[in-house]
Motif scaffolding. Sequence first.
Motif, PDB file in Angstrom:
ATOM      1  N   PRO A  22     -55.304  40.117  45.046  1.00 33.91           N
ATOM      2  CA  PRO A  22     -55.560  40.271  43.346  1.00 33.91           C
ATOM      3  C   PRO A  22     -57.037  40.450  43.043  1.00 33.91           C
ATOM      4  CG  PRO A  22     -53.867  38.572  44.221  1.00 33.91           C
ATOM      5  CD  PRO A  22     -54.509  39.136  45.346  1.00 33.91           C
ATOM      6  N   LYS A  65     -47.971  45.815  49.325  1.00 36.72           N
ATOM      7  CA  LYS A  65     -47.807  44.847  47.708  1.00 36.72           C
ATOM      8  C   LYS A  65     -46.987  45.485  46.919  1.00 36.72           C
ATOM      9  CE  LYS A  65     -52.374  45.768  46.129  1.00 36.72           C
ATOM     10  NZ  LYS A  65     -53.559  45.432  45.674  1.00 36.72           N
ATOM     11  N   SER A  66     -46.537  44.517  46.070  1.00 35.29           N
ATOM     12  CA  SER A  66     -45.905  44.906  44.926  1.00 35.29           C
ATOM     13  C   SER A  66     -46.676  45.564  43.907  1.00 35.29           C
ATOM     14  CB  SER A  66     -45.172  43.726  44.490  1.00 35.29           C
ATOM     15  OG  SER A  66     -46.033  42.737  43.942  1.00 35.29           O
ATOM     16  N   ASP A  67     -46.365  46.488  43.052  1.00 35.43           N
ATOM     17  CA  ASP A  67     -47.072  47.236  42.120  1.00 35.43           C
ATOM     18  C   ASP A  67     -47.817  46.194  41.229  1.00 35.43           C
ATOM     19  OD1 ASP A  67     -46.285  49.514  42.741  1.00 35.43           O
ATOM     20  OD2 ASP A  67     -44.729  49.642  41.292  1.00 35.43           O
ATOM     21  N   ASP A  68     -47.286  45.066  40.815  1.00 36.72           N
ATOM     22  CA  ASP A  68     -48.275  43.995  40.288  1.00 36.72           C
ATOM     23  C   ASP A  68     -49.159  43.168  40.977  1.00 36.72           C
ATOM     24  OD1 ASP A  68     -46.482  42.214  41.286  1.00 36.72           O
ATOM     25  OD2 ASP A  68     -45.798  41.547  39.316  1.00 36.72           O
ATOM     26  N   GLY A  69     -48.889  43.345  42.215  1.00 39.59           N
ATOM     27  CA  GLY A  69     -49.958  42.733  43.139  1.00 39.59           C
ATOM     28  C   GLY A  69     -49.601  41.163  43.572  1.00 39.59           C
ATOM     29  N   SER A  70     -48.561  40.742  43.205  1.00 35.93           N
ATOM     30  CA  SER A  70     -48.011  39.163  42.985  1.00 35.93           C
ATOM     31  C   SER A  70     -47.436  38.875  44.386  1.00 35.93           C
ATOM     32  CB  SER A  70     -47.058  38.842  41.859  1.00 35.93           C
ATOM     33  OG  SER A  70     -45.987  39.587  41.838  1.00 35.93           O
ATOM     34  N   HIS A  71     -46.789  40.130  44.966  1.00 40.25           N
ATOM     35  CA  HIS A  71     -46.104  39.552  46.370  1.00 40.25           C
ATOM     36  C   HIS A  71     -46.364  40.945  47.294  1.00 40.25           C
ATOM     37  CE1 HIS A  71     -43.725  37.610  43.448  1.00 40.25           C
ATOM     38  NE2 HIS A  71     -43.194  36.777  44.278  1.00 40.25           N
TER      39      HIS A  71
END
Length: 82
Positions: A22, A65-71
């Motif tokens: 992140p 990583k996921s598009d929103d960077g959370s996972h």
Amino acid sequence: TAESVLVIRGPQGRINRAVWGPLNKTIISAGEDSIIRIWDSETGKLLMESDKETGHKKAITSLAKSDDGSHFLTGSHDKSAK
């Protein structure tokens, strides 16, 4: 320049994949020793690593990583994704 700003080396084996964490404050790496590590992107200091008991049992070959960077998702030679 041709010089690297930061070099990160895994304690054992080769790092196979790495992604920005992140806000680009960390780097998440995974590799041959089946451990996921989180590094400080400015100093290269190791901040955290996965538990060998609950993590992959063989080399990690993919990391995304996921598009929103959370996972993030890892794939391994142990035929599992986590």
